[in-house]
Write an enzyme that holds these catalytic residues in place. Structure first.
Site, mmCIF file in Angstrom:
data_model
loop_
_atom_site.group_PDB
_atom_site.id
_atom_site.type_symbol
_atom_site.label_atom_id
_atom_site.label_comp_id
_atom_site.label_asym_id
_atom_site.label_seq_id
_atom_site.Cartn_x
_atom_site.Cartn_y
_atom_site.Cartn_z
ATOM 1 C CE LYS A 61 -4.387 -1.557 0.097
ATOM 2 N NZ LYS A 61 -5.430 -0.996 -0.643
ATOM 3 C CB SER A 311 -0.865 -8.346 -1.051
ATOM 4 O OG SER A 311 -1.873 -8.831 -0.337
#
Length: 409
Positions: A61, A311
């Site tokens: 992110k 992720s």
């Protein structure tokens, strides 16, 4: 520049992603690519992990947040930024803002894990707790933006965010140029859209497979309908991909460039997380383990070499404990049973003797004697056992019944 609707947003191009890569030099790590021998054997071809769980803030992110905030006009930076998130996006925005000298306010649900709240504050954001679910938190952040002029940083629905996340795709092609399939988790769609934007221009032969949790799978019905469709009450342990509606911008890209979207169950997510921890020695959150879950559920469906994008690794320790136990149960390595026995001296020792004969390791025992459901001479015992697989679980249950015990759960 700010945009109001999806239709007014410019397309995300390979040049945008390359520009983001230059911008992120010295900011985001070029994360490791690790091979998985176990998965390679299952798939019948090399399988590699792209370890974004080892990225700064513990997830990809930071990439998109930094590119988005760095692209703000001076007057926009002066007004500060605001975001809403239960964890990963919050930390990405907080660190990106601090690095760029921009004031940040992050709204988080009241039930957000304390480690994530603490980390977001440590990265420099003002944290405001509001609402019980992310939708309520999102509304509060957007209201704050309207009142104060702060720029709302969306977690996935903006081209700058997508361009930043797309740098993962460029790194994959540099680190594994022979890749044939990339498997990536999908929530709102920013990461998958960014990777697809970068990869499909340079390597149109690479197959890109998105993965959603079955309880929060908005993309399959949306792709079938041709437009974003919201799912009611998305439910999954994978908070990072627990999104009820696809983003307008990533949806358009995913519809054009992602080859397939698969779904995985909660059991498959738990098993995948356990595999990452045991076999790869990597702490991965359930959302980050979703590509591994897809590979485990149907290993023959993926042409190798395969890159699975891990992720994120921001998992609350309490959730990790529950998920690992769930994963062990799914593999038949953990068994919880309740049974009734006669309440007399030595009864518990006799029961444990039966379990010892079948080589079941007792982890925990709860012994209840006073309960309205029990007779005067009865006791109820709940046992948590470490077992060796599904066949061993069956053997344990059979041994208990043959010894005369009533198994009730």
């Amino acid at each position: 520049m700010s945009y109001s609707t999806a239709d007014s947003l410019p397309p995300v191009t390979l040049d945008d992603v390359r520009g983001a890569q230059k911008m992120l030099t010295g900011v985001a790590r070029v994360t490791a690519m690790e091979g998985s021998r176990h998965l390679s054997q299952l798939v019948g071809a090399p399988v590699h992990f792209k370890c974004e769980n080892l990225q700064r803030t513990g997830s990809f992110k930071l990439r998109g947040a930094y590119v988005r905030i760095a692209g703000l006009l001076p007057e926009e930076r002066a007004a500060g930024v605001v975001a809403a998130s239960a964890g990963n996006h919050a930390q990405g925005v907080a660190l990106a803002s601090s690095l760029l000298g921009v004031r940040s306010t992050v709204f988080m649900p009241k039930g957000a894990p304390l480690p994530k709240i603490s980390a977001t504050r440590d990265y420099g954001a003002e944290v405001r707790l509001h609402g019980q679910v992310v939708d309520e938190t999102l509304a509060a952040a957007q209201e704050y933006a309207a009142e104060t002029g702060a720029v709302f940083i969306h977690p996935f629905d903006h081209p700058d965010i997508i361009a930043g996340q797309g740098t993962v795709g460029l790194e994959i092609l540099e680190q594994c140029p022979e890749v044939r399939t990339i498997v990536v988790g999908i929530g709102g769609g920013g990461l998958a859209a960014g990777i697809a934007t970068a990869v499909k221009v340079l390597r149109p032969d690479v197959r890109i497979v998105g993965v959603q949790a079955a309880g929060a799978a908005a993309y399959p019905p949306s792709l079938a309908a041709g437009h974003p469709v919201a799912v009611d009450n998305p439910a999954t342990m994978a908070d990072g991909i627990k999104v009820g509606r696809p983003g307008d911008v990533p949806f358009r890209i995913i519809g054009d460039l992602v080859d397939e979207v698969r779904t995985v169950t909660e059991d498959e997510l738990a098993t995948a997380l356990l595999l990452c921890l045991e076999r790869a020695k990597l702490v991965v959150e359930p959302a980050g383990a979703s590509p591994v879950a897809a590979l485990l559920s149907d290993p023959g469906a993926f042409e190798g070499p395969v890159v699975a994008v891990l992720s994120g690794g921001n998992v609350d320790p309490v959730l990790l404990q529950r998920v690992l136990r769930h994963g062990m149960a799914a593999q038949g390595r953990y068994l919880a049973v309740r049974l009734r026995l006669t309440d007399r001296p030595g009864a518990l020792a006799t029961l444990l003797g039966v379990l010892s004969v079948v080589d079941a390791n007792v982890l925990d025992v709860s012994h209840v004697r006073t309960d309205p459901r029990l007779g005067l001479t009865e006791a109820e015992v709940e046992l948590h056992l470490e077992t060796k697989g599904t066949a061993h679980c069956v053997e344990v249950g059979q041994a208990l019944r043959e010894a005369g015990y009533t198994v009730i759960g």
